[in-house]
Design an enzyme around this catalytic site. Structure first.
Site, mmCIF file in Angstrom:
data_model
loop_
_atom_site.group_PDB
_atom_site.id
_atom_site.type_symbol
_atom_site.label_atom_id
_atom_site.label_comp_id
_atom_site.label_asym_id
_atom_site.label_seq_id
_atom_site.Cartn_x
_atom_site.Cartn_y
_atom_site.Cartn_z
ATOM 1 N N LYS A 286 -26.286 2.366 20.506
ATOM 2 C CA LYS A 286 -26.229 3.824 20.687
ATOM 3 C C LYS A 286 -24.786 4.186 21.010
ATOM 4 O O LYS A 286 -24.288 3.914 22.098
ATOM 5 C CB LYS A 286 -27.160 4.280 21.808
ATOM 6 C CG LYS A 286 -27.206 5.791 21.992
ATOM 7 C CD LYS A 286 -28.176 6.176 23.099
ATOM 8 C CE LYS A 286 -28.248 7.693 23.240
ATOM 9 N NZ LYS A 286 -26.950 8.295 23.610
ATOM 10 N N SER B 256 -32.644 15.295 17.509
ATOM 11 C CA SER B 256 -32.221 14.294 18.481
ATOM 12 C C SER B 256 -33.321 13.256 18.659
ATOM 13 O O SER B 256 -34.497 13.517 18.403
ATOM 14 C CB SER B 256 -31.906 14.950 19.824
ATOM 15 O OG SER B 256 -33.034 15.655 20.300
ATOM 16 N N CYS C 162 -15.311 30.283 49.317
ATOM 17 C CA CYS C 162 -14.188 31.175 49.608
ATOM 18 C C CYS C 162 -14.678 32.611 49.479
ATOM 19 O O CYS C 162 -15.414 32.945 48.547
ATOM 20 C CB CYS C 162 -13.048 30.908 48.626
ATOM 21 S SG CYS C 162 -11.772 32.181 48.615
ATOM 22 N N TYR D 235 0.843 -1.198 0.000
ATOM 23 C CA TYR D 235 0.000 0.000 0.000
ATOM 24 C C TYR D 235 0.878 1.248 0.000
ATOM 25 O O TYR D 235 0.653 2.189 -0.773
ATOM 26 C CB TYR D 235 -0.924 0.001 1.223
ATOM 27 C CG TYR D 235 -1.822 1.226 1.295
ATOM 28 C CD1 TYR D 235 -3.112 1.199 0.770
ATOM 29 C CD2 TYR D 235 -1.368 2.410 1.869
ATOM 30 C CE1 TYR D 235 -3.931 2.320 0.821
ATOM 31 C CE2 TYR D 235 -2.176 3.540 1.922
ATOM 32 C CZ TYR D 235 -3.453 3.489 1.395
ATOM 33 O OH TYR D 235 -4.253 4.605 1.441
ATOM 34 N N LYS E 149 -30.965 4.057 27.299
ATOM 35 C CA LYS E 149 -29.612 3.999 27.853
ATOM 36 C C LYS E 149 -29.512 2.874 28.873
ATOM 37 O O LYS E 149 -30.488 2.539 29.546
ATOM 38 C CB LYS E 149 -29.235 5.327 28.506
ATOM 39 C CG LYS E 149 -28.873 6.425 27.527
ATOM 40 C CD LYS E 149 -28.130 7.544 28.229
ATOM 41 C CE LYS E 149 -27.576 8.551 27.235
ATOM 42 N NZ LYS E 149 -26.745 9.579 27.881
ATOM 43 N N CYS F 177 -9.449 29.070 52.621
ATOM 44 C CA CYS F 177 -9.374 28.602 51.234
ATOM 45 C C CYS F 177 -8.004 27.990 50.969
ATOM 46 O O CYS F 177 -6.981 28.623 51.251
ATOM 47 C CB CYS F 177 -9.622 29.767 50.279
ATOM 48 S SG CYS F 177 -9.345 29.361 48.545
#
Length: 703
Positions: A141, A102, A457, A56, A345, A439
């Site tokens: 999926k 979707s 903080c 190739y 799902k 903090c």
């Protein structure tokens, strides 16, 4: 390789004579390309290589040499053009000819959820109880990045991300580097003049591991999961980087295609369409199959769930689609989702591991988040070493301590979280976790506001952790939109004490920027140009960019429309802020507290002094609101206005823009490909306007 492909053996081609390339050379170039495309298809798509890699490479080098000698023969679909080394200034937006909608994801993730879907489909199709089972196509999926590939006259001309479904980004330069995606489609197989092939760009598990190993060896940043790696690679501006990333592709659908009446294919079923895509050279997932009725869908769900962990790529569920295209048309769409398809799902994956400690992260708003430091564990194909514990109350609720064995879950198969403690012995003398009083980044006092679960903080923009995140938020696309001001550059600017406050951004000079690591003069100038461009903005973008707690993009727009001027917002009392639409006591108190701080007012004044400006407007009480109290729904693609632009215009006129049609809807503004919302409006007798009608309404025309 056949002897008749050997135009020359190892030697460079003779210098071309002036004029066009000889017919013999053109024929040889075409033959070499055809052979290389065939071998690439066998290797990358069919996984059945028929020649050694060396063969190739030898033919590829011959083609390179010929195209070098005769550059006029180079075409975009040549195998040599997969990596062209282009570095773009930015990704261009592209409006989809057919929106990339979707598929609805069911919350029921059990296999039996397929029975409910099948029952719903049979009811919508008005099938009798004894009627034959509905035929479906069952697909994995994929957990990758949705892509639209546009071919014209058989050649790949554009590749676009899904984006918001209406507008995506042009990533053609990177998609050309993916070997599994054909640059040209075969002749004689019914390829129409225009066809858009849709599918998923992904990264295989083994390739993901190797990529992270290379990243770590080079001192680079590791990717959290294959999806992030794929998405980040596709959105690179430099195609040379994308070419080094092992990306793959599976096709699963079509976008725009030449109609059958104009010579395009006349598909009867979804499965036949997938088979045709295979014939055209696109990889289609081998697990895709026809399933008749609910029982076979349930079996597919269970089979994929059992095989999921051993697949060479990540899936996070299954997709069911009605196979008959006639039935798909009959079922139609609802809320811009097809009724004829659904995704299920799988439950999030969980694994036990040891919690070695708890670290504290400080976010943009000063929130202190405890993060579990874990012994590395593979969860769903991703090595997890950290997981969020959210806040002190969650730690106490879950009763976890350092040294415990805990269960880690990838929620949504993406975000790791600690679910709880595994019962058993824990190390002796391990005290309960306590939030720090100071903090860990800047040493400022930590406080927990009344009524909140989170500790914060109090250092504000003086805290480097908040400073970095505040700058990134300020520069975000939906805020001040400062292109080129990303994580790495902000890290250098803050860590090098070049930028301490937001106004410092507008005081940057070319020399200071260009002296930073990996920042050439051209890149530095691009950032300065973006900063200059950002000075002209809108009040709502500026407010959103300030990063006021509880003030998102929508609230910022409401504040700007209500008050019209920044000074009015800064001086507003809590009671006055409560008059703004959708602003409640917590949000009002947060806004009032922010502008009560002298250092925040100083930042605002310095930004104005640096030239940041916008067009001030009149307060809502003084402004005509022709659509006040009305609800408007947008659907389809408008001729000249984007969805966001139309929404802003309607909201500025006092309308509420909704996502669904009901009896309370005042108007539906419909464009091309309007779908089910238009049908619902007509069914309910809601007035439907086109773009021109909407503009007339905004101008004060008849209602």
């Amino acid at each position: 390789m056949n002897d008749n492909l050997d135009l020359f053996s190892g030697a460079a081609p003779a210098a071309p004579e002036s004029g066009a390339a000889p017919d013999k050379v053109l024929a040889k170039v075409q033959a070499l390309r055809a052979q290389l495309n065939q071998w690439a298809h066998e290797y990358y798509v069919l996984d059945t290589p028929t020649v050694p890699d060396g063969e190739y490479d030898r033919v590829f080098q011959q083609l390179q040499a010929l195209e070098g000698a005769y550059p006029e023969l180079v075409t975009p679909d040549s195998p040599t053009q997969r990596v062209i080394g282009a570095v773009l200034d930015g990704l261009m937006p592209v409006r989809h000819a057919v929106p990339m909608l979707s598929i609805r994801t069911e919350t029921d993730n059990e296999a039996t959820g397929a029975e409910a879907f099948d029952a719903r489909i049979r009811k919508e199709l008005e099938l009798a109880e004894g009627a034959p089972p509905v035929e479906y196509v069952a697909e994995p999926k994929f957990d990758g990045l949705a892509m639209n590939l546009r071919y014209e006259n058989g050649r790949l001309v554009q590749a676009t991300t899904r984006g918001d479904g209406e507008v995506g980004e042009d990533v053609t330069h990177n998609i050309r580097t993916i070997r599994k995606i054909p640059l040209s489609l075969p002749e004689g197989k019914g390829v129409p003049p225009v066809v858009e092939v849709r599918g998923e760009v992904y990264m295989g598990r083994a390739d993901f591991v190797k990529l992270n190993e290379r990243q770590q060896a080079a001192g680079g940043k590791s990717f959290a999961n294959p999806r992030n790696a794929a998405a980040g690679s596709v959105r690179q501006l430099d195609s040379g980087i994308a070419a080094q990333r092992p990306l793959s592709f599976f096709a699963y659908g079509l976008g725009e295609i030449t109609p059958a009446a104009q010579g395009g294919p006349d598909f009867v079923t979804h499965y036949a369409m997938l088979q045709t895509l295979r014939d055209w050279g696109f990889p289609v997932a081998p697990q895709v199959c026809i399933a008749k009725g609910a029982a076979e869908l349930v079996a597919f769900h269970q089979r994929m769930g059992a095989e999921r962990a051993t697949l060479p790529y990540e899936i996070d569920g299954v997709v069911y689609k009605v196979n008959s295209l006639a039935q798909q048309r009959q079922l139609g769409f609802v809320s811009r989702e097809p009724r004829w398809a659904v995704a299920h799902k799988y439950p999030a994956e969980e694994m036990p591991t040891r919690m070695e400690g708890i670290d504290i992260q400080v976010g943009r708003t000063g929130k202190l988040t405890p993060v579990a430091r874990l012994a590395p564990v593979a969860v769903g194909g991703v090595i997890v070493t950290n997981a969020t514990l959210h806040n002190l109350f969650e730690i106490r609720k879950k009763r976890v301590r350092t040294g415990d064995t805990v269960v880690v879950r990838r929620a949504g198969d993406v975000i790791p979280e600690v679910v709880g403690r595994v019962p058993g012995d824990r190390p002796a003398y391990v005290p309960n976790f306590r939030m720090p009083a100071a903090c860990p980044i800047c040493g400022s006092a930590v406080a927990r506001p009344k009524g909140e679960a989170n500790h914060r903080c109090t250092g504000g923009l003086f805290c480097p952790a908040q400073r970095k995140e505040a700058i990134l938020h300020f520069a975000a696309r939906r805020a001040m939109d400062i292109e080129g001001l990303g994580d790495k550059l902000v890290d250098q600017l803050v860590d090098g004490h070049v930028v301490r406050t937001l106004p410092d951004l507008y005081r940057l000079g070319l020399v200071a920027l260009a002296s930073l690591d990996r920042m050439a003069e051209k890149s530095a100038q691009n950032v300065l140009d973006a900063l200059e461009k950002s000075k002209k903005t809108t009040l709502s973008r500026f407010l959103f960019g300030l990063g006021i707690r509880q003030v998102g993009e929508s609230t910022a727009k409401d504040l700007a429309r209500h008050f019209g001027q920044l000074d009015a917002i800064m001086d507003a009392s809590v009671e006055q802020l409560l008059q703004v639409r959708d602003v409640g006591p917590i949000v009002a108190e947060s806004i009032h507290t922010f502008f009560a701080q002298p250092h925040n007012r100083e930042v605002v004044e310095q930004l104005r002094a640096c030239g940041v400006h916008w067009e001030e407007g009149a307060a809502r009480e003084q402004t005509a609101q022709p659509l006040a109290g009305m609800t408007v729904v947008l659907t389809g693609t408008l001729p000249t206005l984007g969805r966001d632009q139309a929404k802003e215009m309607l909201e500025a006129a006092g309308a509420k823009v909704s996502g669904s049609v009901s009896k309370k809807t005042s108007y539906v503004v419909a464009g091309a490909e309007a779908g089910s919302k238009l049908a619902k409006a007509e069914e309910l007798g809601v007035t439907v306007l086109d773009e021109a009608g909407m503009l007339a309404l905004l101008a004060g025309g008849d209602r």
